[in-house]
Design a protein around this motif. Structure first.
Motif, mmCIF file in Angstrom:
data_model
loop_
_atom_site.group_PDB
_atom_site.id
_atom_site.type_symbol
_atom_site.label_atom_id
_atom_site.label_comp_id
_atom_site.label_asym_id
_atom_site.label_seq_id
_atom_site.Cartn_x
_atom_site.Cartn_y
_atom_site.Cartn_z
ATOM 1 N N VAL A 265 0.834 -1.207 0.000
ATOM 2 C CA VAL A 265 0.000 0.000 0.000
ATOM 3 C C VAL A 265 0.871 1.260 0.000
ATOM 4 N N ASN A 266 2.029 1.173 0.642
ATOM 5 C CA ASN A 266 2.913 2.334 0.763
ATOM 6 C C ASN A 266 4.071 2.314 -0.238
ATOM 7 N N SER A 267 3.937 1.501 -1.279
ATOM 8 C CA SER A 267 4.960 1.416 -2.328
ATOM 9 C C SER A 267 6.354 1.228 -1.734
ATOM 10 N N ALA A 268 6.446 0.229 -0.850
ATOM 11 C CA ALA A 268 7.707 -0.015 -0.139
ATOM 12 C C ALA A 268 8.100 -1.485 -0.219
ATOM 13 N N ILE A 269 9.391 -1.739 -0.117
ATOM 14 C CA ILE A 269 9.886 -3.114 0.027
ATOM 15 C C ILE A 269 10.696 -3.186 1.315
ATOM 16 N N LEU A 270 10.657 -4.354 1.934
ATOM 17 C CA LEU A 270 11.468 -4.611 3.123
ATOM 18 C C LEU A 270 12.579 -5.567 2.718
ATOM 19 N N LEU A 271 13.819 -5.128 2.892
ATOM 20 C CA LEU A 271 14.971 -5.956 2.556
ATOM 21 C C LEU A 271 15.540 -6.546 3.840
ATOM 22 N N VAL A 272 15.491 -7.863 3.957
ATOM 23 C CA VAL A 272 15.973 -8.568 5.152
ATOM 24 C C VAL A 272 17.427 -8.964 4.941
ATOM 25 N N LYS A 273 18.307 -8.393 5.755
ATOM 26 C CA LYS A 273 19.749 -8.691 5.657
ATOM 27 C C LYS A 273 20.182 -9.437 6.920
ATOM 28 N N SER A 274 20.345 -10.749 6.795
ATOM 29 C CA SER A 274 20.801 -11.548 7.926
ATOM 30 C C SER A 274 22.246 -11.197 8.264
ATOM 31 N N HIS A 275 22.624 -11.435 9.510
ATOM 32 C CA HIS A 275 24.024 -11.284 9.903
ATOM 33 C C HIS A 275 24.872 -12.208 9.036
ATOM 34 N N VAL A 276 26.129 -11.802 8.750
ATOM 35 C CA VAL A 276 26.983 -12.574 7.851
ATOM 36 C C VAL A 276 27.176 -14.005 8.345
ATOM 37 N N GLY A 277 27.113 -14.204 9.661
ATOM 38 C CA GLY A 277 27.261 -15.548 10.204
ATOM 39 C C GLY A 277 26.016 -16.397 10.067
ATOM 40 N N MET A 278 24.934 -15.807 9.544
ATOM 41 C CA MET A 278 23.658 -16.519 9.428
ATOM 42 C C MET A 278 23.120 -16.485 7.997
ATOM 43 N N LEU A 279 23.992 -16.163 7.037
ATOM 44 C CA LEU A 279 23.550 -16.041 5.654
ATOM 45 C C LEU A 279 23.063 -17.369 5.076
ATOM 46 N N ASP A 280 23.534 -18.480 5.652
ATOM 47 C CA ASP A 280 23.141 -19.795 5.134
ATOM 48 C C ASP A 280 21.811 -20.283 5.705
ATOM 49 N N ASP A 281 21.270 -19.571 6.687
ATOM 50 C CA ASP A 281 19.994 -19.978 7.273
ATOM 51 C C ASP A 281 18.866 -19.824 6.256
ATOM 52 N N VAL A 282 17.933 -20.747 6.289
ATOM 53 C CA VAL A 282 16.742 -20.665 5.436
ATOM 54 C C VAL A 282 15.660 -19.915 6.205
ATOM 55 N N LEU A 283 15.306 -18.727 5.714
ATOM 56 C CA LEU A 283 14.314 -17.908 6.397
ATOM 57 C C LEU A 283 12.921 -18.267 5.893
ATOM 58 N N THR A 284 12.021 -18.525 6.811
ATOM 59 C CA THR A 284 10.701 -19.031 6.451
ATOM 60 C C THR A 284 9.629 -17.958 6.580
#
Length: 415
Positions: A265-284
């Motif tokens: 509605v607000n013409s926005a995107i949320l960019l989720v940046k995991s900590h570098v030590g957690m980049l391999d985690d699968v975010l659900t």
């Protein structure tokens, strides 16, 4: 038993290297550069440098000081990924007065010959540029000067308990700091004396002040629709112990459909940046949520190229908060697991709320309400509190930290 054996082997290697290679004379015009370990997971390199203070300084050095009277005639670069090696080989052909030599890090290729090759180069250099004040060098001669361009501006979470033992044998001679207060907070865990912290600025902030890419270019690189007006960043920090795995895209939240609608509605995107030590985690939980993106490392840009164009930062206990203060944009804190996090890891400040220049949300409902209010112009940002905190942690926002670090190193060579 295994840990004791590893420690003994490490100490034995250290002793052998110092005895066998310790006779090598240190050259004032030789420089050894060690990038941050994030390069093992992200595509940081000499050309894609904005996410790493050490590589940022190297880029500055090659771009601005490849001159006939350059203080460094030979620069050895510790290689942590293939992209950096390729950059190094390409730049060798373009440089006129500086010889840039790639040295594969033992962290990338572990064999005895590589260790010997690495430390043969390392022990010839008077100046060593390192990225982490909490990681003393394994081997160092007394005549060498270890100058740290730390990978964080100031600690948010407590490092005292985690790094206390490791830093008791500290090798850092000088640490470039973002402010006097930041120095005082960091020295609690680093064991570096207060007067060895030098307030020169935080070199990655130079890119926030003077971005190398404009907003349309960054959006195109990321594949963001040009109709999107607002970029919101979410940067959860690393979790230790029982909190070590981040599986939720947004910690403490479940209803991503509601959030996605709010963003749309607000013409926005949320960019989720995991900590570098957690980049391999699968975010659900974000499947089908077109306005929620998961940050993926790129060889073309870093997260610090996106930072200047975010309209809002959502974070928790991450030191990136202090970097974002340079933008002057609002911050919302997601403290949904505050008690558990403080119990497991601890925070650097008590009460921490004094240093949080933004809305603190403890529940999913509070977080979504804060995001909606910020997008609709009902900001929680108090300019006086914001600027007071910013000035406490960040002294320089003039985009000239590279110059100050360079001048400081040249002064130390001349002494």
């Amino acid at each position: 038993m295994i840990l004791n054996l590893k420690y003994c082997l490490k100490q034995a290697c250290k002793f052998v290297f110092k005895i066998v290679l310790g006779w090598l004379p240190c050259r004032n015009d030789f420089l050894f550069i060690i990038p941050e370990d994030s390069s093992l997971r992200e595509s940081f390199s000499i050309k894609n440098y904005t996410g790493d203070n050490v590589l940022f300084f190297l880029h500055y050095l090659l771009e601005c000081h490849d001159v006939i009277d350059a203080p460094f005639k030979k620069i050895y670069l510790s290689i942590l990924n293939d992209v950096t090696y390729k950059d190094c080989c390409e730049l060798q052909k373009q440089l006129k007065y500086i010889q840039l030599l790639p040295i594969v890090s033992p962290k990338m290729h572990k064999c005895i010959l590589n260790y010997i090759r690495y430390y043969f180069a390392f022990l010839k250099c008077k100046i060593i540029i390192t990225p982490d004040v909490m990681s003393p060098l394994l081997v160092k001669k007394g005549s060498q000067i270890d100058i740290c361009l730390n990978y964080y501006a100031c600690p948010f979470k407590s490092d005292v308990a985690k790094h206390n033992e490791r830093t008791r044998m500290q090798t850092k001679k000088y640490v470039a700091a973002s402010s006097d207060f930041a120095s005082r907070m960091d020295m609690c865990a680093s064991h570096v004396p207060y007067f060895d912290y030098k307030v020169l600025g935080f070199i990655r902030h130079d890119n926030i002040v003077n971005p190398r890419f404009d907003k349309p270019t960054i959006k195109k690189m990321m594949g963001i629709d040009e109709k999107i007006k607002n970029i919101i960043l979410y940067t959860p920090t690393h979790r230790d112990g029982q909190l070590a795995k981040q599986h939720q895209a947004i910690i403490g939240c479940d209803d991503y459909t509601k959030l996605n609608t709010l963003l749309n509605v607000n013409s926005a995107i949320l960019l989720v940046k995991s900590h570098v030590g957690m980049l391999d985690d699968v975010l659900t939980g974000v499947d089908g949520c077109s306005n929620i993106m998961i940050y993926k490392p790129s060889s073309c840009y870093t997260f610090y190229d996106i930072l200047p164009y975010a309209c809002l930062l959502i974070t928790d206990y991450s030191s990136i908060y202090f970097d974002f203060l340079v933008t002057g944009k609002p911050v919302v804190f997601n403290f949904s697991d505050r008690e558990e996090y403080e119990r497991n890891r601890g925070l650097s400040y008590n009460p921490v709320e004094l240093f949080c220049a933004g809305k603190i949300a403890y529940t999913e409902e509070e977080l979504y309400a804060a995001i909606e209010n910020e997008l609709n112009g009902k900001t929680y940002k108090n300019d006086k509190h914001y600027n007071d905190v910013k000035n406490l942690f960040i002294k320089y926002t003039d985009g000239k930290t590279g110059d100050r670090v360079y001048d400081f190193i040249c002064k130390k060579i001349a002494e």
